[in-house]
Design a protein around this motif. Structure first.
Motif, PDB file in Angstrom:
ATOM      1  N   ASP A  44      47.751  34.518  32.790  1.00 43.95           N
ATOM      2  CA  ASP A  44      48.292  33.964  34.029  1.00 43.95           C
ATOM      3  C   ASP A  44      49.811  34.102  34.129  1.00 43.95           C
ATOM      4  O   ASP A  44      50.424  33.624  35.066  1.00 43.95           O
ATOM      5  N   TYR A  84      42.799  38.331  35.355  1.00 43.84           N
ATOM      6  CA  TYR A  84      43.657  37.430  36.121  1.00 43.84           C
ATOM      7  C   TYR A  84      42.834  36.954  37.310  1.00 43.84           C
ATOM      8  O   TYR A  84      42.224  37.763  38.014  1.00 43.84           O
ATOM      9  N   SER A 100      42.853  35.001  40.910  1.00 44.19           N
ATOM     10  CA  SER A 100      43.699  34.500  41.993  1.00 44.19           C
ATOM     11  C   SER A 100      42.831  33.852  43.067  1.00 44.19           C
ATOM     12  O   SER A 100      41.662  34.194  43.236  1.00 44.19           O
ATOM     13  N   ASP A 101      43.425  32.917  43.764  1.00 46.06           N
ATOM     14  CA  ASP A 101      42.737  32.205  44.840  1.00 46.06           C
ATOM     15  C   ASP A 101      42.686  33.119  46.069  1.00 46.06           C
ATOM     16  O   ASP A 101      43.720  33.598  46.522  1.00 46.06           O
ATOM     17  N   HIS A 117      48.144  37.992  51.865  1.00 52.18           N
ATOM     18  CA  HIS A 117      47.922  37.198  50.655  1.00 52.18           C
ATOM     19  C   HIS A 117      47.275  38.052  49.564  1.00 52.18           C
ATOM     20  O   HIS A 117      47.697  38.015  48.397  1.00 52.18           O
ATOM     21  N   LYS A 118      46.279  38.828  49.927  1.00 51.90           N
ATOM     22  CA  LYS A 118      45.595  39.689  48.963  1.00 51.90           C
ATOM     23  C   LYS A 118      46.568  40.702  48.368  1.00 51.90           C
ATOM     24  O   LYS A 118      46.566  40.941  47.162  1.00 51.90           O
ATOM     25  N   CYS A 165      48.824  38.893  45.899  1.00 52.82           N
ATOM     26  CA  CYS A 165      48.070  38.551  44.681  1.00 52.82           C
ATOM     27  C   CYS A 165      47.852  39.783  43.806  1.00 52.82           C
ATOM     28  O   CYS A 165      47.975  39.710  42.576  1.00 52.82           O
ATOM     29  N   GLU A 166      47.533  40.912  44.422  1.00 48.08           N
ATOM     30  CA  GLU A 166      47.332  42.146  43.664  1.00 48.08           C
ATOM     31  C   GLU A 166      48.624  42.590  42.980  1.00 48.08           C
ATOM     32  O   GLU A 166      48.613  43.023  41.823  1.00 48.08           O
ATOM     33  N   TYR A 210      51.125  40.621  42.093  1.00 48.15           N
ATOM     34  CA  TYR A 210      51.403  39.670  41.019  1.00 48.15           C
ATOM     35  C   TYR A 210      50.503  39.946  39.822  1.00 48.15           C
ATOM     36  O   TYR A 210      50.960  39.931  38.677  1.00 48.15           O
ATOM     37  N   ALA A 211      49.217  40.199  40.071  1.00 44.32           N
ATOM     38  CA  ALA A 211      48.276  40.495  38.986  1.00 44.32           C
ATOM     39  C   ALA A 211      48.732  41.735  38.222  1.00 44.32           C
ATOM     40  O   ALA A 211      48.704  41.757  36.984  1.00 44.32           O
ATOM     41  N   HIS A 261      41.008  42.060  37.976  1.00 41.86           N
ATOM     42  CA  HIS A 261      41.557  41.040  38.880  1.00 41.86           C
ATOM     43  C   HIS A 261      40.386  40.457  39.671  1.00 41.86           C
ATOM     44  O   HIS A 261      39.694  41.166  40.389  1.00 41.86           O
ATOM     45  N   SER A 313      39.027  37.451  42.389  1.00 44.71           N
ATOM     46  CA  SER A 313      39.383  36.459  43.410  1.00 44.71           C
ATOM     47  C   SER A 313      38.318  35.373  43.412  1.00 44.71           C
ATOM     48  O   SER A 313      37.136  35.666  43.618  1.00 44.71           O
TER      49      SER A 313
END
Length: 146
Positions: free
Chosen positions: A10, A37, A39-40, A61-62, A65-66, A68-69, A90, A92
């Motif tokens: 994380d 990882y 993610s929400d 958002h996706k 998140c991608e 960041y992952a 990754h 979700s």
């Protein structure tokens, strides 16, 4: 002993520190490593005041998140060292422990290796323990690194 380690990451210091031990385990057993990882999938709503809010789209958002992952995986791979070639996954999911268990199925891992945040007392009651949730619901062995 184990052939395929699933390691939730994380980006936290605790997660990074545990990767040295994961590398030792993988080398000792000649095991494959998959980093996961979770993610929400639901984008957050950021309020600017009590009546107006600003939200981001699910697509934005996706994408964030991608990205960041990808960054978390890159740092985790560095922490594992050059001798370990880890796959990445990754997931979700709104529930972290469910996402980790889903990742274990998808990766076909035979053990989940997790770091524990060691929350006790009131923090443990209020925040809960994702590690505990994984242990309770996993059909695989769960190795907790302290």
């Amino acid at each position: 002993m184990f052939k395929h380690l699933l390691v939730p990451v994380d980006g936290s210091d605790i997660s990074k520190k545990s990767l040295k031990k994961v590398a030792e385990l993988a080398k000792a057993d000649g095991a494959a490593v998959t980093l996961v990882y979770v993610s929400d999938p639901l984008p957050p709503l950021v309020y600017s005041d009590s009546t107006m809010g600003y939200g981001i789209s699910a697509k934005e958002h996706k994408k964030v998140c991608e990205a960041y992952a990808k960054d978390v995986f890159k740092k985790a791979a560095t922490a594992l060292g050059a001798g370990i070639k880890a796959k990445t996954l990754h997931i979700s999911n709104t529930n972290l422990s469910e996402g980790i268990l889903d990742g274990a199925k998808k990766a076909k891992a035979d053990v989940i290796v997790m770091a524990s945040h060691k929350r006790t007392g009131i923090k443990g009651v209020l925040l809960g323990s994702e590690t505990h949730e994984v242990i309770v619901h996993s059909k695989l062995p769960v190795l907790v690194l302290g």
